[in-house]
Design an enzyme around this catalytic site. Sequence first.
Site, PDB file in Angstrom:
ATOM      1  N   LYS A 233       0.821  -1.210   0.000  1.00 22.10           N
ATOM      2  CA  LYS A 233       0.000   0.000   0.000  1.00 22.10           C
ATOM      3  C   LYS A 233       0.861   1.269   0.000  1.00 22.10           C
ATOM      4  O   LYS A 233       2.058   1.238   0.269  1.00 22.10           O
ATOM      5  CB  LYS A 233      -0.950  -0.012   1.197  1.00 22.10           C
ATOM      6  CG  LYS A 233      -2.097  -1.013   1.039  1.00 22.10           C
ATOM      7  CD  LYS A 233      -3.109  -0.919   2.158  1.00 22.10           C
ATOM      8  CE  LYS A 233      -4.303  -1.829   1.903  1.00 22.10           C
ATOM      9  NZ  LYS A 233      -5.316  -1.778   2.990  1.00 22.10           N
ATOM     10  N   ARG A 267      -3.106 -10.287   5.498  1.00 18.57           N
ATOM     11  CA  ARG A 267      -3.703 -10.347   4.166  1.00 18.57           C
ATOM     12  C   ARG A 267      -2.693  -9.767   3.177  1.00 18.57           C
ATOM     13  O   ARG A 267      -2.336  -8.589   3.271  1.00 18.57           O
ATOM     14  CB  ARG A 267      -5.016  -9.560   4.131  1.00 18.57           C
ATOM     15  CG  ARG A 267      -5.724  -9.568   2.782  1.00 18.57           C
ATOM     16  CD  ARG A 267      -7.010  -8.753   2.835  1.00 18.57           C
ATOM     17  NE  ARG A 267      -7.701  -8.773   1.548  1.00 18.57           N
ATOM     18  CZ  ARG A 267      -7.470  -7.903   0.566  1.00 18.57           C
ATOM     19  NH1 ARG A 267      -6.558  -6.948   0.729  1.00 18.57           N
ATOM     20  NH2 ARG A 267      -8.141  -7.980  -0.571  1.00 18.57           N
TER      21      ARG A 267
END
Length: 286
Positions: A233, A267
């Site tokens: 991210k 995740r």
Amino acid sequence: MFEKFLNLKGRLMSLEKPLVMGILNVTPDSFYAASRQQSEEAIRRRIEQIIYEGGTFIDVGGYSTRPDAAEVSEDEEWQRLKPALNILQRDFPDVPVSVDTFRPTIARRAIEDCGVALINDISGGEVFFSVSDNDDDDAFLPLTGVPYILMHIKGTPRTMHQNTSYEGDMLEEIMLFFAEKLRRLHLLGVNDVIIDPGFGFSKTVEQNYKLMSHIGDFKKMLNAPVLVGISRKSMIYKVLGTTSDESLNGTTVLNTYALMQGADILRVHDVKAAVEAVKIIYKLKH
């Protein structure tokens, strides 16, 4: 402390050792281009890769939630998901599957038609609350029988980057958000709830790192397992001055830190690196 098990349709999954959830994106526009899988052959290869590298769960997403992603109709989302879910149900029945969706109808169809074992909802609980508020028992009851991943967000994926201000202390506000949503979910009969702090959702880079440093507090105060999803991210590549393609090392560093803070599920796009981090941190702690 919470019970260190998830009930996956009668199958108990231990959380004594952290687990890894591999991402399977069946979208044409997810923020990390290398994660996009659309043909059945590519989907199968990705499933096999996640399993081979040691992933426990496979999280299937058919709707990109990056801020500038195109709107997708409910029918199109299902048509994207269905081939992957059919392959998983038919050829990999022992692999616990999660569906990443904020739509109640999609969640229900995935559970009833394709045997999905978890629902991963980025809407902050609306998959459940919108159905329960309508007193639609036929639609609601299937949702109570699977573990539910509850993520923090302010607004929607389209507006979240304009919703990064907090009236008081950010950590306190997010803690109260989870406490209230957990209370409502438990009253509705949803027993297995996993909290996801929502890294990148309604938070600046600085806020993401402040949140990361308090993962252990959330787990302790809320008495619930914690999922961390920071894979490639912008909170990583903006700090490093790179791109998502160059963010594996930074992702592994942050995942390792999250594990040290008590994260129960990672995740990720890169399953092998996450599994290795789990093995090493588990060895250090035991």
